[in-house]
Design a protein around this motif. Structure first.
Motif, PDB file in Angstrom:
ATOM      1  N   HIS A  26       0.958  -1.183   0.022  1.00 51.19           N
ATOM      2  CA  HIS A  26      -0.130  -0.002   0.073  1.00 51.19           C
ATOM      3  C   HIS A  26       0.698   0.925  -0.155  1.00 51.19           C
ATOM      4  O   HIS A  26       2.140   1.268   0.304  1.00 51.19           O
ATOM      5  N   SER A  27       0.439   2.341  -0.313  1.00 48.97           N
ATOM      6  CA  SER A  27       1.110   3.742  -0.160  1.00 48.97           C
ATOM      7  C   SER A  27       0.061   4.554   0.893  1.00 48.97           C
ATOM      8  O   SER A  27      -1.031   4.009   1.380  1.00 48.97           O
ATOM      9  N   VAL A  80      10.839   8.108   7.254  1.00 49.87           N
ATOM     10  CA  VAL A  80      10.162   9.121   6.557  1.00 49.87           C
ATOM     11  C   VAL A  80       9.540   8.803   5.193  1.00 49.87           C
ATOM     12  O   VAL A  80      10.479   8.239   4.505  1.00 49.87           O
ATOM     13  N   ASN A  81       8.520   8.990   4.632  1.00 46.73           N
ATOM     14  CA  ASN A  81       7.981   8.405   3.589  1.00 46.73           C
ATOM     15  C   ASN A  81       6.985   9.336   2.807  1.00 46.73           C
ATOM     16  O   ASN A  81       6.267   9.975   3.534  1.00 46.73           O
ATOM     17  N   VAL A  82       6.951   9.655   1.500  1.00 49.93           N
ATOM     18  CA  VAL A  82       6.228  10.254   0.833  1.00 49.93           C
ATOM     19  C   VAL A  82       4.879   9.924   0.783  1.00 49.93           C
ATOM     20  O   VAL A  82       4.665   8.624   0.713  1.00 49.93           O
ATOM     21  N   LEU A 111       1.600  14.242  -0.819  1.00 50.68           N
ATOM     22  CA  LEU A 111       2.871  14.645  -1.353  1.00 50.68           C
ATOM     23  C   LEU A 111       2.812  14.698  -2.969  1.00 50.68           C
ATOM     24  O   LEU A 111       3.420  15.648  -3.738  1.00 50.68           O
ATOM     25  N   GLU A 112       2.448  13.314  -3.256  1.00 52.72           N
ATOM     26  CA  GLU A 112       2.717  13.168  -4.796  1.00 52.72           C
ATOM     27  C   GLU A 112       1.856  13.995  -5.660  1.00 52.72           C
ATOM     28  O   GLU A 112       2.144  14.530  -6.652  1.00 52.72           O
ATOM     29  N   ILE A 113       0.677  14.143  -5.209  1.00 46.95           N
ATOM     30  CA  ILE A 113      -0.178  15.152  -5.823  1.00 46.95           C
ATOM     31  C   ILE A 113       0.510  16.627  -5.872  1.00 46.95           C
ATOM     32  O   ILE A 113       0.267  17.308  -6.930  1.00 46.95           O
ATOM     33  N   SER A 158       4.680   8.598  -3.745  1.00 44.04           N
ATOM     34  CA  SER A 158       4.378   7.585  -2.849  1.00 44.04           C
ATOM     35  C   SER A 158       4.571   6.202  -3.250  1.00 44.04           C
ATOM     36  O   SER A 158       4.462   5.959  -4.372  1.00 44.04           O
ATOM     37  N   ILE A 159       5.334   5.489  -2.438  1.00 49.19           N
ATOM     38  CA  ILE A 159       5.955   4.057  -2.809  1.00 49.19           C
ATOM     39  C   ILE A 159       5.101   3.206  -2.076  1.00 49.19           C
ATOM     40  O   ILE A 159       4.969   3.118  -0.788  1.00 49.19           O
ATOM     41  N   LEU A 160       5.013   1.844  -2.928  1.00 49.04           N
ATOM     42  CA  LEU A 160       4.448   0.747  -2.321  1.00 49.04           C
ATOM     43  C   LEU A 160       5.230   0.186  -1.030  1.00 49.04           C
ATOM     44  O   LEU A 160       6.593   0.191  -1.237  1.00 49.04           O
TER      45      LEU A 160
END
Length: 373
Positions: A240-241, A277-279, A283-285, A293-295
């Protein structure tokens, strides 16, 4: 070709009804289960390749950002490193982040004691309402999941803190006192990271923009993964993201987090004293797809329990999340439609969330076609 083994429910499992699964995996483990019920068995293509909870998986060295340099003449170097990490990995680890280790220790101890409570005590906070200010539950989205994940959780809405705190569990007795300082510290850290990320995108982090984040949402998700008798058949969380702007994750010393990088699932080795910390999708938008955002997923093991605490932050619920105007031009056309916080809540309430299907649903038609290509 490897032979696929069918998992057949045993006689004890046939007697179980769905209400037992909704009590969570900690309660299930307390019944002395030696095999996982078929309700938790993922299709072979979705499993963790029989790596027994990541013990033999390949590890990924995430970028490490030393935040002690963020307010020194070396700030530009830190900003550059943050931007590169967001663009190339979607994940990074921060050290010297300013949250006292005693605050983290006290918070995790209090959260662990919550999961140690009898089921009858924890069940007071169980709810299927994703809008509830406090929610104890199991799996990823127990009302929609076809296959359950080997995970229990406690979700605490943290902002505005004075209004939310009275809703938090009253047991263990000191949970509120021990978790509140962490919630305050991690929110301050989030705002520092937002300013750095906006700067890395060439966006001015002026007071008006930052106020939208200061008024933004904060949800703390405490994830508990008991030892699993057959970890090769299930997952702690499916791929999931994260829906928000940024997620700041504290994980204990037990390995379990994996991220998808260049087509492979790679383990994130816990680094003592750091936060991951993850995107997030928002933030992608806002970055118009420059940062993605990463799976990621969580694998479990048969030996040790694992606990992590994710602090998920974004803009205020009333805010419109849209690509920043300076990041849109002829060479980089707009890729996402306007999005509201309520859009995600409604999405979560009405369907099974898989992979990045929410943020992909927010793409303009041309960008969707490009994504599929």
């Amino acid at each position: 070709m490897a032979m696929e083994i069918a998992v057949v429910p045993d006689e004890k499992e046939k007697l179980m009804d769905n209400s037992l699964y909704l009590r969570g995996v900690a309660h299930l483990c307390g019944t002395g289960v030696a095999r996982i019920p078929s309700k938790y068995v993922f299709p072979p293509s979705d499993r963790s390749a029989g790596d027994q909870g990541g013990a033999h998986s390949h590890q990924l060295g995430l970028p490490i950002v030393d935040l002690s340099d963020l307010h020194t003449p070396n700030r530009a170097t830190v900003i550059s490193l943050v931007g590169k990490a967001c663009q190339e990995f979607g994940f990074f680890q921060v050290i010297n982040h300013g949250i006292p280790k005693e605050t983290i220790r006290d918070m995790t101890d209090a959260c662990q004691r919550f999961f140690d409570l009898p089921f009858e005590e924890r069940s007071r906070y169980m709810s299927a309402d994703v809008r509830a200010p406090v929610r104890c539950g199991t799996s990823f989205n127990e009302t929609k999941d076809k296959v359950f994940s080997w995970r229990d959780f406690l979700k605490l809405t943290c902002h505005p803190l004075p209004q939310m705190l009275p809703h938090w569990p009253s047991t263990p007795a000191n949970l509120r006192d021990k978790v509140r300082p962490y919630a305050v510290h991690v929110r301050e850290l989030f705002l520092e990271l937002v300013a750095a990320i906006l700067e890395s995108l060439g966006l001015v982090s002026e007071e008006e923009v930052m106020k939208e984040f200061k008024d933004g949402t904060q949800l703390m998700a405490v994830n508990y993964y008991p030892p699993c008798p057959e970890p090769e058949l299930t997952l702690g969380m499916p791929p999931h993201s994260d829906f928000g702007f940024l997620t700041l994750l504290h994980q204990d010393a037990v390995e379990g987090l994996q991220i998808q990088h260049e087509g492979s699932w790679l383990a994130v080795k816990p680094l003592e004293g750091s936060l991951v910390v993850n995107v997030g999708d928002h933030l992608e938008i806002v970055s118009n797809g420059k940062y993605r955002s990463i799976l990621h997923r969580v694998v479990v093991n048969s030996r040790l329990p694992r606990m992590s605490v994710a602090s998920i932050h974004s803009l205020a619920p009333s805010a419109v999340v849209r690509p920043a105007a300076p990041l849109i031009d002829a060479a980089n056309p707009r890729r996402y439609i306007d999005t509201y916080f309520s859009d995600f809540v409604n999405y979560l309430s009405t369907r099974e969330v898989k992979g990045k299907n929410f943020v992909q649903s927010r793409m303009v038609v041309g960008a969707q076609d490009e994504e599929r290509a």
